[in-house]
Scaffold this motif. Structure first.
Motif, PDB file in Angstrom:
ATOM      1  N   PRO A 210       0.729  -1.270   0.364  1.00 30.51           N
ATOM      2  CA  PRO A 210      -0.011   0.292   0.261  1.00 30.51           C
ATOM      3  C   PRO A 210       0.739   1.470  -0.236  1.00 30.51           C
ATOM      4  O   PRO A 210       1.719   1.271   0.483  1.00 30.51           O
ATOM      5  N   ALA A 211       0.319   2.157  -0.742  1.00 30.84           N
ATOM      6  CA  ALA A 211       0.987   3.563  -0.583  1.00 30.84           C
ATOM      7  C   ALA A 211       2.406   3.472  -1.546  1.00 30.84           C
ATOM      8  O   ALA A 211       3.518   4.096  -1.880  1.00 30.84           O
ATOM      9  N   ASP A 212       3.378   2.644  -1.739  1.00 33.99           N
ATOM     10  CA  ASP A 212       4.095   2.280  -2.331  1.00 33.99           C
ATOM     11  C   ASP A 212       4.880   3.545  -3.235  1.00 33.99           C
ATOM     12  O   ASP A 212       5.992   3.844  -3.654  1.00 33.99           O
ATOM     13  N   ALA A 213       4.035   3.546  -3.898  1.00 32.76           N
ATOM     14  CA  ALA A 213       3.958   4.637  -5.189  1.00 32.76           C
ATOM     15  C   ALA A 213       4.240   6.007  -4.909  1.00 32.76           C
ATOM     16  O   ALA A 213       5.163   6.957  -5.672  1.00 32.76           O
ATOM     17  N   GLU A 214       3.379   5.925  -3.724  1.00 36.67           N
ATOM     18  CA  GLU A 214       3.369   7.706  -3.078  1.00 36.67           C
ATOM     19  C   GLU A 214       4.612   7.783  -2.266  1.00 36.67           C
ATOM     20  O   GLU A 214       4.867   8.727  -1.790  1.00 36.67           O
ATOM     21  N   ALA A 215       4.881   6.173  -2.213  1.00 39.02           N
ATOM     22  CA  ALA A 215       5.814   7.041  -1.210  1.00 39.02           C
ATOM     23  C   ALA A 215       8.229   7.307  -1.849  1.00 39.02           C
ATOM     24  O   ALA A 215       8.260   7.631  -2.907  1.00 39.02           O
ATOM     25  N   GLU A 216       8.339   8.147  -0.611  1.00 34.81           N
ATOM     26  CA  GLU A 216       9.745   8.588  -0.812  1.00 34.81           C
ATOM     27  C   GLU A 216      10.625   7.791  -1.564  1.00 34.81           C
ATOM     28  O   GLU A 216      11.270   8.103  -2.308  1.00 34.81           O
ATOM     29  N   LYS A 217      10.780   6.291  -0.920  1.00 41.34           N
ATOM     30  CA  LYS A 217      11.768   5.630  -1.560  1.00 41.34           C
ATOM     31  C   LYS A 217      10.839   4.754  -1.406  1.00 41.34           C
ATOM     32  O   LYS A 217       9.147   4.094  -0.844  1.00 41.34           O
ATOM     33  N   PRO A 218      11.405   2.950  -2.056  1.00 43.24           N
ATOM     34  CA  PRO A 218      10.879   2.138  -2.014  1.00 43.24           C
ATOM     35  C   PRO A 218      10.548   1.242  -1.026  1.00 43.24           C
ATOM     36  O   PRO A 218      11.137   1.559   0.193  1.00 43.24           O
ATOM     37  N   TRP A 219       9.406   0.300  -0.455  1.00 37.95           N
ATOM     38  CA  TRP A 219       8.989  -0.156   0.662  1.00 37.95           C
ATOM     39  C   TRP A 219      10.656  -1.565   0.900  1.00 37.95           C
ATOM     40  O   TRP A 219      10.735  -1.032   1.674  1.00 37.95           O
ATOM     41  N   TRP A 220      10.703  -1.404  -0.094  1.00 40.66           N
ATOM     42  CA  TRP A 220      11.805  -2.330   0.173  1.00 40.66           C
ATOM     43  C   TRP A 220      13.157  -1.812   0.676  1.00 40.66           C
ATOM     44  O   TRP A 220      14.034  -1.967   1.959  1.00 40.66           O
ATOM     45  N   GLN A 221      13.821  -0.117   0.757  1.00 40.51           N
ATOM     46  CA  GLN A 221      14.723   0.237   0.629  1.00 40.51           C
ATOM     47  C   GLN A 221      14.604   0.821   2.425  1.00 40.51           C
ATOM     48  O   GLN A 221      15.429   1.429   3.483  1.00 40.51           O
ATOM     49  N   VAL A 222      13.628   0.656   2.858  1.00 37.57           N
ATOM     50  CA  VAL A 222      13.192   0.968   3.801  1.00 37.57           C
ATOM     51  C   VAL A 222      13.620   0.172   5.274  1.00 37.57           C
ATOM     52  O   VAL A 222      14.598  -0.051   5.870  1.00 37.57           O
ATOM     53  N   PHE A 223      13.583  -1.461   4.276  1.00 38.96           N
ATOM     54  CA  PHE A 223      14.371  -2.256   5.403  1.00 38.96           C
ATOM     55  C   PHE A 223      16.047  -2.328   5.056  1.00 38.96           C
ATOM     56  O   PHE A 223      16.811  -3.017   5.910  1.00 38.96           O
ATOM     57  N   SER A 224      16.556  -1.698   3.984  1.00 35.34           N
ATOM     58  CA  SER A 224      18.012  -2.206   3.468  1.00 35.34           C
ATOM     59  C   SER A 224      17.817  -1.149   3.142  1.00 35.34           C
ATOM     60  O   SER A 224      17.990  -0.557   1.834  1.00 35.34           O
ATOM     61  N   ASP A 225      18.408   0.401   2.987  1.00 34.19           N
ATOM     62  CA  ASP A 225      19.579   1.285   2.752  1.00 34.19           C
ATOM     63  C   ASP A 225      20.061   1.377   1.905  1.00 34.19           C
ATOM     64  O   ASP A 225      20.047   1.817   0.675  1.00 34.19           O
ATOM     65  N   ASP A 226      20.542   0.469   1.844  1.00 32.19           N
ATOM     66  CA  ASP A 226      22.019   0.260   0.680  1.00 32.19           C
ATOM     67  C   ASP A 226      21.085  -0.726  -0.507  1.00 32.19           C
ATOM     68  O   ASP A 226      22.124  -0.901  -1.285  1.00 32.19           O
ATOM     69  N   LEU A 227      20.667  -1.258  -0.511  1.00 35.88           N
ATOM     70  CA  LEU A 227      20.169  -2.073  -1.561  1.00 35.88           C
ATOM     71  C   LEU A 227      19.510  -1.493  -2.421  1.00 35.88           C
ATOM     72  O   LEU A 227      18.540  -0.147  -2.298  1.00 35.88           O
ATOM     73  N   THR A 228      19.612  -2.251  -3.362  1.00 36.84           N
ATOM     74  CA  THR A 228      19.063  -1.422  -5.549  1.00 36.84           C
ATOM     75  C   THR A 228      18.293  -2.186  -6.177  1.00 36.84           C
ATOM     76  O   THR A 228      18.548  -3.534  -5.878  1.00 36.84           O
ATOM     77  N   LYS A 229      17.130  -1.512  -6.896  1.00 38.64           N
ATOM     78  CA  LYS A 229      16.740  -2.656  -7.699  1.00 38.64           C
ATOM     79  C   LYS A 229      17.928  -3.680  -8.831  1.00 38.64           C
ATOM     80  O   LYS A 229      17.320  -4.573  -8.879  1.00 38.64           O
ATOM     81  N   PRO A 230      19.208  -2.840  -8.902  1.00 41.91           N
ATOM     82  CA  PRO A 230      19.420  -3.913  -9.710  1.00 41.91           C
ATOM     83  C   PRO A 230      20.165  -4.897  -9.013  1.00 41.91           C
ATOM     84  O   PRO A 230      20.278  -6.621  -9.626  1.00 41.91           O
ATOM     85  N   THR A 231      20.442  -4.736  -7.848  1.00 38.33           N
ATOM     86  CA  THR A 231      20.339  -6.141  -6.864  1.00 38.33           C
ATOM     87  C   THR A 231      19.423  -6.886  -6.326  1.00 38.33           C
ATOM     88  O   THR A 231      19.455  -7.851  -6.678  1.00 38.33           O
ATOM     89  N   ILE A 232      17.783  -6.963  -6.264  1.00 38.70           N
ATOM     90  CA  ILE A 232      17.253  -7.298  -6.522  1.00 38.70           C
ATOM     91  C   ILE A 232      16.615  -8.158  -7.645  1.00 38.70           C
ATOM     92  O   ILE A 232      16.761  -9.172  -8.057  1.00 38.70           O
ATOM     93  N   ASP A 233      16.843  -7.232  -8.567  1.00 42.89           N
ATOM     94  CA  ASP A 233      17.064  -8.032  -9.747  1.00 42.89           C
ATOM     95  C   ASP A 233      17.957  -9.499  -9.996  1.00 42.89           C
ATOM     96  O   ASP A 233      17.628 -10.726 -10.694  1.00 42.89           O
ATOM     97  N   ASN A 234      19.410  -9.133  -9.468  1.00 44.92           N
ATOM     98  CA  ASN A 234      20.427 -10.240  -9.629  1.00 44.92           C
ATOM     99  C   ASN A 234      20.031 -11.230  -8.442  1.00 44.92           C
ATOM    100  O   ASN A 234      19.551 -12.622  -9.772  1.00 44.92           O
ATOM    101  N   ILE A 235      19.467 -10.967  -7.626  1.00 40.65           N
ATOM    102  CA  ILE A 235      18.749 -12.146  -6.691  1.00 40.65           C
ATOM    103  C   ILE A 235      18.021 -13.156  -7.153  1.00 40.65           C
ATOM    104  O   ILE A 235      18.020 -14.273  -7.518  1.00 40.65           O
ATOM    105  N   VAL A 236      16.861 -12.378  -7.789  1.00 37.60           N
ATOM    106  CA  VAL A 236      15.821 -13.173  -8.616  1.00 37.60           C
ATOM    107  C   VAL A 236      16.204 -13.882  -9.931  1.00 37.60           C
ATOM    108  O   VAL A 236      15.725 -14.950 -10.032  1.00 37.60           O
ATOM    109  N   SER A 237      16.797 -13.133 -10.475  1.00 36.61           N
ATOM    110  CA  SER A 237      17.708 -14.052 -11.432  1.00 36.61           C
ATOM    111  C   SER A 237      17.790 -15.351 -11.358  1.00 36.61           C
ATOM    112  O   SER A 237      18.120 -16.172 -12.217  1.00 36.61           O
ATOM    113  N   ASP A 238      18.835 -15.402 -10.230  1.00 37.08           N
ATOM    114  CA  ASP A 238      19.098 -15.958  -9.576  1.00 37.08           C
ATOM    115  C   ASP A 238      18.731 -17.499  -9.213  1.00 37.08           C
ATOM    116  O   ASP A 238      18.753 -18.574  -9.429  1.00 37.08           O
ATOM    117  N   LEU A 239      17.273 -17.509  -8.698  1.00 36.31           N
ATOM    118  CA  LEU A 239      16.143 -18.013  -8.527  1.00 36.31           C
ATOM    119  C   LEU A 239      15.596 -18.664  -9.385  1.00 36.31           C
ATOM    120  O   LEU A 239      15.812 -19.917  -9.025  1.00 36.31           O
TER     121      LEU A 239
END
Length: 250
Positions: A210-239
């Motif tokens: 909820p409200a992820d589109a309106e937030a200042e940063k993506p929900w997953w960056q709230v959990f990990s400040d240094d995480l980037t979308k390319p890193t998530i994509d790489n992990i998902v690709s490996d999975l």
């Protein structure tokens, strides 16, 4: 006990091939880590010791050549060592019996004869070898505690009905377990893996935070400040690569 014939040289932590079929050594490691998981369950190990055993196995073959050692003997020693590291001690006899039944399902239980004691000594000696090769660095930070925290937080953000009707939590835990078939545990930080499996679970069921589109940063960056979308994509690709191997390996 029958061993897998090494098909190629390689590292347990090697990244998937960019094109074509998985590398032969990756297929061997997939089968052996599947053995670790199934044997671990039969031995009553909890999820953390099983994850540690898989990580020890991958890390060992990240330092050595696959054709130099029997991967199933390394796996048995990794289970034995992980039980000590995570304080869920196992008897070598139990590991041998479960492994023998897994690898040779039609055979009789091993007698306490010379062959049994040779195998027991091999496991113990292999444990010492692994400790030396890994420089006694066999304690790891796993994603499990992070995933638990993230799931609790995300559940509080989500609509209760939306959360209850989709098995986000069960799927995320399954994805995390399956990630240990490959070397993600060595290539990515534990927090990043936890977020990535949660992100993939949400995508599988088409659930939006909820409200992820309106937030200042993506929900997953709230959990990990240094995480980037390319890193998530790489992990998902490996999975996804791991699941592709699962469909190709009997």
């Amino acid at each position: 006990m029958e061993a897998v014939s090494p098909e190629s040289r390689g590292e347990g932590a090697a990244a998937p091939q960019a094109q074509g079929r998985p590398a032969p050594e990756a297929r061997v490691h997939f089968r052996v880590t599947r053995f670790i998981m199934e044997a671990g369950v039969k031995l009553g190990l909890q999820s953390i010791p099983i994850a540690t055993a898989c990580t020890i196995y991958h890390k060992f073959f990240g330092e050595t050549d696959l054709d130099a050692y029997d991967p199933y003997l390394i796996a048995m020693s990794a289970i034995y060592l992980a039980g000590k590291v995570e304080e869920q001690h196992l008897r070598t006899r139990d590991i041998i019996n479960v492994s023998n039944r897994y690898l040779n399902p039609s055979s009789e239980p091993l007698e306490l004869d010379a062959r049994f004691w040779e195998l027991r000594d091999s496991i113990v000696q292999c444990e010492l070898l692994m400790l030396r090769v890994l420089r006694f660095q066999v304690s790891f930070q796993h994603p499990h505690k992070y995933l638990l925290h993230y799931l609790i937080s995300l559940k509080n953000w989500m609509n209760r009905y939306s959360w209850q009707r989709t098995p986000i939590s069960v799927t995320a835990w399954a994805l995390l377990r399956d990630s240990y078939h490959g070397g993600l545990c060595l290539r990515f930080r534990a927090q990043h893996i936890a977020v990535a499996v949660l992100q993939l679970a949400l995508q599988v069921y088409g659930v939006e935070v909820p409200a992820d589109a309106e937030a200042e940063k993506p929900w997953w960056q709230v959990f990990s400040d240094d995480l980037t979308k390319p890193t998530i994509d790489n992990i998902v690709s490996d999975l996804i690569h791991i699941y592709t191997m699962d469909t190709e390996i009997p």
